[in-house]
Design a protein around this motif. Structure first.
Motif, PDB file in Angstrom:
ATOM      1  N   ARG A  93       0.817  -1.217   0.000  1.00 55.22           N
ATOM      2  CA  ARG A  93       0.000   0.000   0.000  1.00 55.22           C
ATOM      3  C   ARG A  93       0.855   1.273   0.000  1.00 55.22           C
ATOM      4  O   ARG A  93       0.542   2.246  -0.695  1.00 55.22           O
ATOM      5  CB  ARG A  93      -0.926   0.021   1.216  1.00 55.22           C
ATOM      6  N   THR A  94       1.931   1.263   0.751  1.00 58.29           N
ATOM      7  CA  THR A  94       2.798   2.444   0.793  1.00 58.29           C
ATOM      8  C   THR A  94       3.402   2.721  -0.577  1.00 58.29           C
ATOM      9  O   THR A  94       3.427   3.873  -1.042  1.00 58.29           O
ATOM     10  CB  THR A  94       3.919   2.254   1.840  1.00 58.29           C
ATOM     11  N   ALA A  95       3.865   1.670  -1.242  1.00 63.45           N
ATOM     12  CA  ALA A  95       4.437   1.826  -2.582  1.00 63.45           C
ATOM     13  C   ALA A  95       3.370   2.285  -3.572  1.00 63.45           C
ATOM     14  O   ALA A  95       3.638   3.110  -4.455  1.00 63.45           O
ATOM     15  CB  ALA A  95       5.057   0.503  -3.038  1.00 63.45           C
ATOM     16  N   ASP A 109       0.629   4.096  -2.963  1.00 66.05           N
ATOM     17  CA  ASP A 109       0.314   5.512  -2.752  1.00 66.05           C
ATOM     18  C   ASP A 109       1.433   6.413  -3.246  1.00 66.05           C
ATOM     19  O   ASP A 109       1.185   7.462  -3.853  1.00 66.05           O
ATOM     20  CB  ASP A 109       0.046   5.780  -1.264  1.00 66.05           C
ATOM     21  N   LYS A 110       2.673   6.017  -3.004  1.00 69.94           N
ATOM     22  CA  LYS A 110       3.802   6.845  -3.417  1.00 69.94           C
ATOM     23  C   LYS A 110       3.897   6.929  -4.941  1.00 69.94           C
ATOM     24  O   LYS A 110       4.124   7.997  -5.513  1.00 69.94           O
ATOM     25  CB  LYS A 110       5.101   6.268  -2.845  1.00 69.94           C
ATOM     26  N   ALA A 111       3.698   5.782  -5.626  1.00 68.83           N
ATOM     27  CA  ALA A 111       3.816   5.759  -7.082  1.00 68.83           C
ATOM     28  C   ALA A 111       2.715   6.589  -7.746  1.00 68.83           C
ATOM     29  O   ALA A 111       2.945   7.220  -8.780  1.00 68.83           O
ATOM     30  CB  ALA A 111       3.771   4.324  -7.592  1.00 68.83           C
ATOM     31  N   GLN A 166       1.101   9.109  -6.367  1.00 67.80           N
ATOM     32  CA  GLN A 166       1.023  10.490  -5.889  1.00 67.80           C
ATOM     33  C   GLN A 166       1.252  11.446  -7.065  1.00 67.80           C
ATOM     34  O   GLN A 166       2.240  11.367  -7.769  1.00 67.80           O
ATOM     35  CB  GLN A 166       2.092  10.720  -4.810  1.00 67.80           C
ATOM     36  N   GLU A 223       8.088  -0.248  -7.007  1.00 70.25           N
ATOM     37  CA  GLU A 223       8.230  -0.837  -5.673  1.00 70.25           C
ATOM     38  C   GLU A 223       9.584  -1.516  -5.494  1.00 70.25           C
ATOM     39  O   GLU A 223      10.194  -1.450  -4.418  1.00 70.25           O
ATOM     40  CB  GLU A 223       7.100  -1.832  -5.415  1.00 70.25           C
ATOM     41  N   SER A 267      12.003   5.280 -10.456  1.00 70.20           N
ATOM     42  CA  SER A 267      10.955   6.019  -9.757  1.00 70.20           C
ATOM     43  C   SER A 267       9.830   6.353 -10.727  1.00 70.20           C
ATOM     44  O   SER A 267      10.020   6.360 -11.943  1.00 70.20           O
ATOM     45  CB  SER A 267      11.523   7.316  -9.171  1.00 70.20           C
ATOM     46  N   GLU A 320       8.625   9.171 -11.239  1.00 76.23           N
ATOM     47  CA  GLU A 320       8.960  10.419 -11.926  1.00 76.23           C
ATOM     48  C   GLU A 320       9.894  10.197 -13.108  1.00 76.23           C
ATOM     49  O   GLU A 320       9.836  10.925 -14.096  1.00 76.23           O
ATOM     50  CB  GLU A 320       9.616  11.400 -10.940  1.00 76.23           C
TER      51      GLU A 320
END
Length: 403
Positions: free
Chosen positions: A41-43, A45-47, A49, A170, A175, A177
């Motif tokens: 889940r953290t990965a 949300d970060k990807a 964002q 992940e 990244s 970006e």
């Protein structure tokens, strides 16, 4: 007398409304699918964002709009493949390819030793896919894939590619970006889709990262790995331009009608250059290929030709790569036989011919108005059966006879 008001058509949602639906889709649909695919889940949300819809991409069906109607097949004209083999372009790619083959000779030798794929083939694909890594990749791949997963004509395919891209982020490969690609979501210098990256990308320069954006060794070795895992046969050529003598039917085309090269030679097929086939090929299987029937160059191709098609499923693409590789390696030139004009056949014309052939028991492959090898050889077989010289390609006069 009062009358009921006319029902008004519902207005299409605004872009702000579509964007709100997109955000809901990410939470309601995409996250459960990504979680099932093993994404943290953290990965996730970060990807995602800052992810945003790109309304300028092709093949989109925004919510509240109807998908495009299937194009009228009568609008699709067939023309000679000659334009695909633009000589000026091929000469330019070959000249640059030879320079780069020399520049990267040591790397290419290492790759060929590791994978068994000639450097000229890798350079040819590199040049065709991304202009030797010089093509601009203006799109954030996450934006492209998310847009297409949410509202394209092929949503399931792009949702799976998006989840593959999330795995890339992940695992630390790249990244979100820096994951730049084409309008279709193809990535880096080899133009891999994310699922292909996960399967085939390699770290060949030893820096710990599979970088197909900035590393030439990684890009070329990844292409080699793709080809090998798709069935590349070390030591074999991709194919040869040939001449088919009168009395030998073009209707023997197709990967399912392979014969040893020695048998084709015995049947009368010869290389158009007059040179003999390599001795090492004599006992190995090869296939006839006549993409324009008797109206263009004719070929004997090896299984490696069909490996090119795993990269891009097109006979003309595979021939382009083979011809460019030969120019880079051996100073080859254009195919000897010309691509003749093919008239003004419409897709609907070919579809009608396919239906007529199927009704007579012929296997034309997919009945879709496209003259693939099974349709071409069925035409040739029908022509021979009806006392005509096989041309193995649809034409206006044949349409009038095939009813």
């Amino acid at each position: 007398m009062l009358t009921a008001p006319l029902a008004t058509a519902k207005a299409a949602p605004s872009r702000d409304e579509i964007d709100a639906q997109f955000r809901q889709w990410i939470t309601r649909d995409l996250w459960p699918a990504a979680q099932a695919g093993g994404i943290n889940r953290t990965a996730f949300d970060k990807a995602l964002q800052g992810v945003r819809l790109n309304f300028d991409l092709p093949d989109l069906v925004p919510p509240g709009t109807a998908p495009p109607k299937e194009q009228n097949q009568s609008q699709a004209e067939f023309s000679s493949p000659a334009a695909y083999f633009n000589e000026k372009r091929l000469q330019g790619l070959a000249a640059t390819g030879r320079t780069l083959a020399s520049q990267h000779a040591a790397t290419l030798r290492r790759i060929e030793k590791t994978y068994g794929v000639p450097g000229s083939v890798l350079i040819a694909i590199w040049g065709r896919e991304s202009g030797f890594g010089r093509a601009k990749l203006p799109y954030r791949a996450i934006d492209v894939l998310a847009t297409k997963a949410f509202m394209s004509t092929r949503k399931p395919l792009f949702q799976q590619e998006l989840i593959s891209a999330l795995h890339m982020v992940e695992s630390g490969d790249v990244s979100a970006e820096k994951m730049m690609g084409s309008w279709a979501g193809a990535l880096g210098q080899p133009q891999f889709m994310p699922s292909s990256y996960l399967k085939y990308a390699v770290d060949f320069d030893g820096d710990g990262t599979r970088d197909i954006w900035n590393s030439v060794p990684d890009s070329l070795a990844s292409i080699a790995n793709y080809l090998v895992k798709s069935g590349w046969q070390k030591g074999r050529d991709w194919g040869f331009e040939i001449s088919i003598p009168q009395g030998v039917s073009c209707a023997q085309e197709g990967p399912d009608r392979a014969k040893p090269v020695a048998q084709w030679t015995k049947d009368g097929l010869e290389r158009i250059t007059g040179k003999p086939f390599p001795e090492a090929e004599a006992a190995l299987p090869a296939m006839m290929l006549v993409p324009a029937g008797t109206h263009g160059p004719e070929f004997l191709v090896t299984p490696n030709f069909y490996v090119f098609k795993e990269y891009n499923n097109s006979d003309l693409y595979a021939l382009f790569i083979g011809n460019l590789a030969d120019r880079i390696a051996f100073g080859g030139s254009a195919f000897r036989a010309p691509w003749e004009p093919l008239g003004k056949m419409l897709r609907s014309d070919v579809l009608a011919m396919q239906k007529a052939l199927v009704a007579q028991g012929y296997d034309v492959g997919k009945v879709d108005g496209l003259p693939g090898f099974k349709t071409r050889r069925s035409i040739g077989e029908w022509q021979a059966k009806n006392g005509l010289a096989p041309t193995c390609y649809p034409s206006a006069d044949l349409k009038a006879m095939l009813r």
